[in-house]
Scaffold this active site. Structure first.
Site, short mmCIF file in Angstrom:
data_model
loop_
_atom_site.label_atom_id
_atom_site.label_comp_id
_atom_site.label_asym_id
_atom_site.label_seq_id
_atom_site.Cartn_x
_atom_site.Cartn_y
_atom_site.Cartn_z
N LYS A 90 0.84 -1.20 0.00
CA LYS A 90 0.00 0.00 0.00
C LYS A 90 0.88 1.25 0.00
O LYS A 90 0.63 2.20 -0.74
CB LYS A 90 -0.90 0.01 1.25
CG LYS A 90 -2.05 -0.99 1.19
CD LYS A 90 -2.73 -1.13 2.55
CE LYS A 90 -3.65 -2.35 2.56
NZ LYS A 90 -4.14 -2.70 3.89
N GLN A 125 -4.71 -1.59 10.00
CA GLN A 125 -4.65 -2.92 9.38
C GLN A 125 -5.20 -3.99 10.32
O GLN A 125 -4.87 -4.05 11.49
CB GLN A 125 -3.19 -3.24 9.00
CG GLN A 125 -2.99 -4.55 8.27
CD GLN A 125 -3.57 -4.58 6.88
OE1 GLN A 125 -3.67 -3.56 6.20
NE2 GLN A 125 -3.97 -5.75 6.42
N ASP A 166 -11.26 2.82 4.68
CA ASP A 166 -11.78 1.46 4.55
C ASP A 166 -13.30 1.43 4.35
O ASP A 166 -13.85 0.40 3.93
CB ASP A 166 -11.48 0.64 5.81
CG ASP A 166 -10.16 -0.11 5.74
OD1 ASP A 166 -9.84 -0.66 4.67
OD2 ASP A 166 -9.47 -0.18 6.78
N1 GUN Z 1 -6.98 -6.74 6.46
C1 GUN Z 1 -7.29 -7.46 5.37
N2 GUN Z 1 -7.99 -6.70 4.52
C2 GUN Z 1 -8.12 -5.48 5.08
C3 GUN Z 1 -8.74 -4.27 4.67
O1 GUN Z 1 -9.35 -4.15 3.60
N3 GUN Z 1 -8.64 -3.22 5.54
C4 GUN Z 1 -8.00 -3.33 6.72
N4 GUN Z 1 -7.96 -2.24 7.50
N5 GUN Z 1 -7.41 -4.43 7.12
C5 GUN Z 1 -7.47 -5.50 6.30
#
Ligand code: GUN
Length: 286
Positions: free
Chosen positions: A52, A96, A119
């Site tokens: 990311k 995360q 998110d």
């Molecule tokens: N862990 C796995 N997928 C995601 C996501 O889309 N957002 C977040 N914050 N954590 C994740």
């Protein structure tokens, strides 16, 4: 004949549009910024966060990764979120998942300013999605990316039977809402669903997000159906595979996403798209 949905190619297109949007915002003196908070050393999460960060930087954004020890307390995490909530250089905040067990995840989700909720998991934004609320708000990136894939391949959910296997906040629930808002008839299935495979066979659009390698095989797919595989699983040999057995699904499905190269690249591209939108919306008077 089965068409393989090329998530990498569509992600490239989305990223190109994001890069243009970043350049346009730069003219207005705005640099979109994302803060990703990671608690602990989960290896898969470390890889996602690194990817990311790289992508955000590559697209010209401001990107911050905040690595916290696995022993971080709820109060410490809340105070760091508060810091980014009031930081004008940050437009999107992502904590995360998964989080260590001393952290109350729903309370963390609630603590993020809904306007910075990249998110789309905050109940305010989830509520807007469920009610198909007009106006601008973030929507969970994996399901939103799937809607982009469907649109790119000319697959209109209206009037179709959709089955979503999985009821998570990250994928299943927002996916069901998006498909409903797009006029599909949606059934949400999960681990307690009876005769899951027979249900899967009724789907014109089948979205599988269970984390169970090869749960769905060609025999569980309606001929010609669109199959979206959200799985990122490891088989017995440690190879990355999906929730759908790709080999047996090929030849039965009309459209299918591969793993890797299907949904995965779309999640990160959509996250970048959302970050830029949050930056853009932050500048709009209400
Ligand atoms: N862990 C796995 N997928 C995601 C996501 O889309 N957002 C977040 N914050 N954590 C994740």
């Amino acid at each position: 004949m089965t068409t393989i949905i090329d998530g990498k190619a569509v992600a490239k297109k989305v990223n190109a549009a994001t890069q243009t949007a970043v350049a346009e915002l730069e003219q207005q003196g705005i640099k979109p910024g994302i803060a990703v908070i990671i608690v602990g050393e989960d290896p898969a999460s470390q890889i996602y966060v690194r990817n990311k960060n790289r992508k955000a930087t590559k697209l010209g954004m401001h990107s911050v990764v905040r690595q916290l020890p696995v022993t971080t307390t709820q109060a410490e995490l809340l105070s760091i979120i508060a810091e980014y909530n009031s930081d004008a250089s940050i437009h999107g905040i992502l904590v995360q998942s998964p989080l260590p067990k001393q952290i109350n995840e729903p309370l963390i989700t609630m603590a993020i300013d809904p306007k910075k909720d990249v998110d789309g998991f905050h109940p305010t934004n989830m509520g807007k999605l469920i009610t198909n609320f007009p106006g601008n708000y973030p929507v969970a990136n994996t399901p939103r990316g799937i809607m982009t894939l469907l649109a790119e391949y000319g697959i209109d959910p209206a009037g179709k039977q959709a089955v979503v296997i999985g009821r998570s906040t990250i994928v299943g629930k927002p996916m069901a809402a998006l498909l409903t808002n797009a006029n599909a008839t949606v059934t949400v299935a999960h681990s307690r669903t009876k005769d899951l495979k027979a249900l899967a066979r009724t789907a014109d659009i089948l979205v599988v997000a269970t984390g169970i390698a090869h749960l769905i095989t060609g025999a569980d797919i309606k001929p010609g159906a669109t199959v979206i595989d959200v799985g990122m699983d490891r088989d017995a040999d440690g190879k990355l595979v999906g929730d759908v057995d790709f080999d047996s699904a090929q030849g039965v499905a009309g459209f299918i996403t591969p793993v890797p190269g299907g949904v995965g690249p779309m999640t990160i591209a959509t996250l970048m798209q959302t970050t830029v939108e949050l930056a853009k919306w932050s500048d709009l008077s209400e």
